[in-house]
Design an enzyme around this catalytic site. Structure first.
Site, PDB file in Angstrom:
ATOM      1  N   CYS A  33      13.976  70.815  44.561  1.00  8.76           N
ATOM      2  CA  CYS A  33      13.070  70.345  45.614  1.00  8.76           C
ATOM      3  C   CYS A  33      13.846  69.750  46.781  1.00  8.76           C
ATOM      4  CB  CYS A  33      12.081  69.320  45.068  1.00  8.76           C
ATOM      5  SG  CYS A  33      12.862  67.819  44.459  1.00  8.76           S
ATOM      6  N   ASP A  35      15.203  66.787  46.935  1.00  7.56           N
ATOM      7  CA  ASP A  35      15.057  65.347  47.078  1.00  7.56           C
ATOM      8  C   ASP A  35      16.296  64.606  46.573  1.00  7.56           C
ATOM      9  OD1 ASP A  35      12.663  65.871  48.141  1.00  7.56           O
ATOM     10  OD2 ASP A  35      11.454  65.230  46.447  1.00  7.56           O
ATOM     11  N   CYS A  59       9.904  62.708  47.566  1.00  2.21           N
ATOM     12  CA  CYS A  59       8.448  62.783  47.614  1.00  2.21           C
ATOM     13  C   CYS A  59       7.818  61.449  47.202  1.00  2.21           C
ATOM     14  CB  CYS A  59       7.980  63.882  46.670  1.00  2.21           C
ATOM     15  SG  CYS A  59       8.148  63.423  44.951  1.00  2.21           S
ATOM     16  N   CYS A 103      10.033  64.284  39.049  1.00  3.45           N
ATOM     17  CA  CYS A 103      10.405  63.325  40.100  1.00  3.45           C
ATOM     18  C   CYS A 103      10.871  62.006  39.489  1.00  3.45           C
ATOM     19  CB  CYS A 103       9.228  63.069  41.027  1.00  3.45           C
ATOM     20  SG  CYS A 103       8.390  64.566  41.558  1.00  3.45           S
TER      21      CYS A 103
HETATM   22 FE1  FES Z   1      11.309  66.397  44.330  1.00  3.79          FE
HETATM   23 FE2  FES Z   1       9.317  64.850  43.683  1.00  3.79          FE
HETATM   24  S1  FES Z   1       9.219  66.857  44.439  1.00  3.79           S
HETATM   25  S2  FES Z   1      11.411  64.449  43.521  1.00  3.79           S
END
Ligand code: FES
Length: 145
Positions: A33, A35, A59, A103
């Site tokens: 993702c 992140d 997120c 996450c």
């Molecule tokens: Fe990547 Fe939540 S979508 S940490």
């Protein structure tokens, strides 16, 4: 879809920021993702986590779980902090939707990475702590639903 606690920690995240000259800093990312999470720990001479801060490019669920995780490790010993798993964080938040469970791993792994950094800086070994991965998506299969 999200519990009240998740919404609260997302909208008013605790312990956001940085610690200058932190005892340990851990940065992890999820390549899937994109992140990123960074955790700063201030650990005193008795091995107690005196302060903790986090910064994230992530997120809402990553923000909420990191906020709760920092609250759970603050004031704890290193061994107690190791018990703060993503599952414990999710329970404290009254759960997360299944698609958002990954996450919560960012916070757990960032804490482990910061503890690893602390151990390396001080030339010590922390029992039960494994070398953290910088890309947590490699071991998402360990997620417990
Ligand atoms: Fe990547 Fe939540 S979508 S940490």
């Amino acid at each position: 879809m999200y519990s009240e606690k998740v919404m609260d920690h997302f909208q008013n995240p605790r312990n956001v920021g940085e610690i200058e000259n932190a005892s340990g800093v851990g940065t992890v990312g999820n390549a899937k993702c994109g992140d990123i999470m960074r955790i700063f720990l201030d650990i005193d001479e008795d091995g107690i986590i005196r302060d903790v801060k986090f910064k994230t490019f992530g997120c809402g669920a990553a923000v909420a779980t990191s906020s709760m995780a920092t609250e759970l490790v603050k004031g704890k010993s290193i061994q107690e902090a190791l018990q703060v798993t993503n599952k414990a964080v999710m329970e404290a938040l009254d759960g997360l939707p299944p698609v958002k469970v990954h996450c919560s791993l960012l916070a757990e792994e960032a804490i482990h990475a910061a503890l690893w950094d602390y151990a390396e800086k001080n030339g010590i070994t922390i029992e039960g702590l494994e070398k953290p991965k910088s890309d947590i998506s490699e071991h998402e299969e360990k997620i417990e639903y």
